[in-house]
Motif scaffolding. Structure first.
Motif, mmCIF file in Angstrom:
data_model
loop_
_atom_site.group_PDB
_atom_site.id
_atom_site.type_symbol
_atom_site.label_atom_id
_atom_site.label_comp_id
_atom_site.label_asym_id
_atom_site.label_seq_id
_atom_site.Cartn_x
_atom_site.Cartn_y
_atom_site.Cartn_z
ATOM 1 N N VAL A 1 30.037 -16.470 -13.086
ATOM 2 C CA VAL A 1 28.911 -16.926 -13.884
ATOM 3 C C VAL A 1 28.207 -18.154 -13.313
ATOM 4 C CG1 VAL A 1 28.358 -17.962 -16.118
ATOM 5 C CG2 VAL A 1 29.667 -15.881 -16.027
ATOM 6 N N PHE A 2 28.941 -19.129 -12.833
ATOM 7 C CA PHE A 2 28.308 -20.393 -12.480
ATOM 8 C C PHE A 2 27.734 -20.443 -11.068
ATOM 9 C CE2 PHE A 2 30.765 -21.552 -16.211
ATOM 10 C CZ PHE A 2 29.727 -22.071 -16.969
ATOM 11 N N ARG A 3 27.514 -19.305 -10.473
ATOM 12 C CA ARG A 3 26.799 -19.314 -9.199
ATOM 13 C C ARG A 3 25.292 -19.404 -9.442
ATOM 14 N NH1 ARG A 3 28.434 -13.352 -8.625
ATOM 15 N NH2 ARG A 3 26.593 -12.279 -9.328
ATOM 16 N N PHE A 4 24.874 -19.302 -10.708
ATOM 17 C CA PHE A 4 23.469 -19.421 -11.084
ATOM 18 C C PHE A 4 23.187 -20.817 -11.627
ATOM 19 C CE2 PHE A 4 24.594 -14.938 -11.852
ATOM 20 C CZ PHE A 4 23.684 -14.327 -11.005
ATOM 21 N N ALA A 5 21.943 -21.268 -11.492
ATOM 22 C CA ALA A 5 21.540 -22.486 -12.183
ATOM 23 C C ALA A 5 21.771 -22.259 -13.673
ATOM 24 C CB ALA A 5 20.069 -22.762 -11.907
ATOM 25 N N ASP B 1 19.907 -2.390 -26.452
ATOM 26 C CA ASP B 1 19.295 -1.074 -26.673
ATOM 27 C C ASP B 1 17.942 -1.159 -27.377
ATOM 28 O OD1 ASP B 1 21.448 0.176 -25.470
ATOM 29 O OD2 ASP B 1 22.506 0.496 -27.364
ATOM 30 N N LYS B 2 17.658 -2.283 -28.059
ATOM 31 C CA LYS B 2 16.362 -2.435 -28.725
ATOM 32 C C LYS B 2 15.232 -2.652 -27.723
ATOM 33 C CE LYS B 2 16.112 -3.554 -33.036
ATOM 34 N NZ LYS B 2 15.909 -4.354 -34.220
ATOM 35 N N GLY B 3 15.574 -3.047 -26.505
ATOM 36 C CA GLY B 3 14.554 -3.228 -25.473
ATOM 37 C C GLY B 3 13.761 -4.513 -25.592
ATOM 38 N N VAL B 4 14.189 -5.440 -26.422
ATOM 39 C CA VAL B 4 13.509 -6.732 -26.561
ATOM 40 C C VAL B 4 14.106 -7.670 -25.516
ATOM 41 C CG1 VAL B 4 13.008 -8.663 -28.096
ATOM 42 C CG2 VAL B 4 13.157 -6.340 -29.017
ATOM 43 N N THR B 5 13.352 -7.931 -24.473
ATOM 44 C CA THR B 5 13.908 -8.701 -23.359
ATOM 45 C C THR B 5 13.098 -9.941 -23.001
ATOM 46 O OG1 THR B 5 12.725 -7.312 -21.779
ATOM 47 C CG2 THR B 5 14.986 -6.664 -22.336
ATOM 48 N N THR C 1 16.519 -16.934 -11.050
ATOM 49 C CA THR C 1 17.534 -16.394 -11.954
ATOM 50 C C THR C 1 18.343 -17.556 -12.498
ATOM 51 O OG1 THR C 1 17.649 -14.419 -10.589
ATOM 52 C CG2 THR C 1 19.438 -14.765 -12.127
ATOM 53 N N ASN C 2 18.503 -17.598 -13.818
ATOM 54 C CA ASN C 2 19.222 -18.683 -14.474
ATOM 55 C C ASN C 2 20.228 -18.131 -15.459
ATOM 56 O OD1 ASN C 2 17.554 -21.257 -13.727
ATOM 57 N ND2 ASN C 2 16.068 -19.691 -14.244
ATOM 58 N N LEU C 3 21.296 -18.879 -15.650
ATOM 59 C CA LEU C 3 22.272 -18.576 -16.684
ATOM 60 C C LEU C 3 21.951 -19.457 -17.882
ATOM 61 C CD1 LEU C 3 24.967 -17.375 -17.733
ATOM 62 C CD2 LEU C 3 26.097 -19.320 -16.655
ATOM 63 N N ILE C 4 21.750 -18.848 -19.052
ATOM 64 C CA ILE C 4 21.497 -19.604 -20.266
ATOM 65 C C ILE C 4 22.744 -19.535 -21.135
ATOM 66 C CG2 ILE C 4 20.051 -19.851 -22.325
ATOM 67 C CD1 ILE C 4 18.517 -20.281 -19.691
ATOM 68 N N LEU C 5 23.338 -20.680 -21.395
ATOM 69 C CA LEU C 5 24.424 -20.766 -22.362
ATOM 70 C C LEU C 5 23.751 -20.965 -23.704
ATOM 71 C CD1 LEU C 5 26.888 -23.050 -20.390
ATOM 72 C CD2 LEU C 5 26.748 -20.563 -20.441
ATOM 73 N N CYS C 6 23.865 -19.974 -24.547
ATOM 74 C CA CYS C 6 23.007 -19.885 -25.724
ATOM 75 C C CYS C 6 23.831 -19.863 -27.011
ATOM 76 C CB CYS C 6 22.175 -18.609 -25.581
ATOM 77 S SG CYS C 6 20.938 -18.387 -26.829
ATOM 78 N N PRO C 7 23.879 -20.963 -27.748
ATOM 79 C CA PRO C 7 24.625 -20.961 -29.001
ATOM 80 C C PRO C 7 23.927 -20.208 -30.131
ATOM 81 C CG PRO C 7 23.707 -23.125 -28.591
ATOM 82 C CD PRO C 7 23.371 -22.282 -27.401
ATOM 83 N N VAL D 1 18.943 -14.838 -17.169
ATOM 84 C CA VAL D 1 17.516 -14.610 -17.407
ATOM 85 C C VAL D 1 16.735 -14.818 -16.114
ATOM 86 C CG1 VAL D 1 17.671 -15.335 -19.819
ATOM 87 C CG2 VAL D 1 17.038 -17.005 -18.091
ATOM 88 N N ILE D 2 15.540 -14.280 -16.096
ATOM 89 C CA ILE D 2 14.635 -14.487 -14.963
ATOM 90 C C ILE D 2 13.419 -15.239 -15.472
ATOM 91 C CG2 ILE D 2 13.154 -13.378 -13.247
ATOM 92 C CD1 ILE D 2 15.139 -11.016 -13.280
ATOM 93 N N ASN D 3 13.130 -16.359 -14.855
ATOM 94 C CA ASN D 3 11.945 -17.126 -15.173
ATOM 95 C C ASN D 3 10.745 -16.370 -14.621
ATOM 96 O OD1 ASN D 3 9.747 -18.937 -15.020
ATOM 97 N ND2 ASN D 3 11.135 -20.688 -14.951
ATOM 98 N N GLN D 4 9.849 -15.926 -15.483
ATOM 99 C CA GLN D 4 8.717 -15.104 -15.059
ATOM 100 C C GLN D 4 7.730 -15.860 -14.167
ATOM 101 O OE1 GLN D 4 8.309 -11.747 -15.532
ATOM 102 N NE2 GLN D 4 10.398 -11.870 -16.303
ATOM 103 N N LYS D 5 7.680 -17.195 -14.294
ATOM 104 C CA LYS D 5 6.751 -17.969 -13.474
ATOM 105 C C LYS D 5 7.264 -18.164 -12.055
ATOM 106 C CE LYS D 5 4.752 -20.450 -17.334
ATOM 107 N NZ LYS D 5 4.591 -21.721 -18.028
ATOM 108 N N THR D 6 8.573 -18.431 -11.929
ATOM 109 C CA THR D 6 9.122 -18.745 -10.606
ATOM 110 C C THR D 6 9.981 -17.622 -10.033
ATOM 111 O OG1 THR D 6 11.127 -19.717 -11.528
ATOM 112 C CG2 THR D 6 9.232 -21.197 -11.214
ATOM 113 N N LEU D 7 10.347 -16.649 -10.879
ATOM 114 C CA LEU D 7 11.247 -15.554 -10.540
ATOM 115 C C LEU D 7 12.665 -16.032 -10.202
ATOM 116 C CD1 LEU D 7 8.893 -13.166 -8.567
ATOM 117 C CD2 LEU D 7 9.475 -13.141 -10.998
#
Length: 117
Positions: free
Chosen positions: A100-104, A40-44, A10-16, A2-8
Motif C-alpha cells: 500500500v505505501f508505495r503510493f503517495a 458495482d454502483k459505478g460511482v467513481t 496515483t495516490n492512496l487515500i486513507l479515508c475514515p 485514487v487518480i488525480n484527474q488533473k495530474t494523473l
C-alpha cells in the motif's frame, strides 16, 4: 487508491469516512464508513477533503511499539484520548507490509455527488 484527474498521479487515500451532498434534505452532507462503498454502483468520481493533521492519530511503528511494550489501560487511554482523537483509520496489516505505501498517501474524506453505497 485514487487518480488525480488533473495530474494523473496515483495516490492512496486513507479515508475514515465518505460523504455525499444532500442539499434537498436541508443538511449539507451525510456520511458513512468507506466499508459501505459499492464499486458495482459505478460511482467513481469524488473530490478530496484533507483531514486536519492535528486530528489524526498516527498509527506509526513508533506509536504501535509504545502500545505493544506497555499495553495497559493507561497507555491506551492516553494514546486514544477523546479530546484529541476525532477519527481513526485502521489498515490491514498485510497491506501495510506488502504494497500500500508505495503510493503517495493522504488522509481525508472522499466527497461524492452521487450515492456510492
Amino acid at each position: 487508491i485514487v487518480i488525480n484527474q488533473k495530474t494523473l498521479d496515483t495516490n492512496l487515500i486513507l479515508c475514515p469516512e465518505i460523504t455525499i451532498d444532500v442539499p434537498s434534505e436541508g443538511v449539507t452532507k451525510t456520511s458513512t464508513t468507506p466499508l459501505l462503498f459499492n464499486m458495482d454502483k459505478g460511482v467513481t468520481t469524488a473530490y478530496f477533503e484533507p483531514t486536519d493533521a492535528s486530528k489524526i492519530v498516527a498509527f506509526s511503528d513508533d506509536n504501535l511499539h509504545k502500545l505493544e511494550n506497555n499495553p495497559n489501560a493507561g497507555t491506551i487511554q492516553k494514546f486514544l484520548d477523546p479530546q484529541h482523537v476525532v477519527q481513526m483509520v485502521v489498515l490491514d496489516k498485510k497491506d501495510t507490509a506488502n504494497r500500500v505505501f508505495r503510493f503517495a498517501t493522504a488522509i481525508g474524506k472522499l466527497n461524492f455527488k452521487q450515492i456510492p453505497w
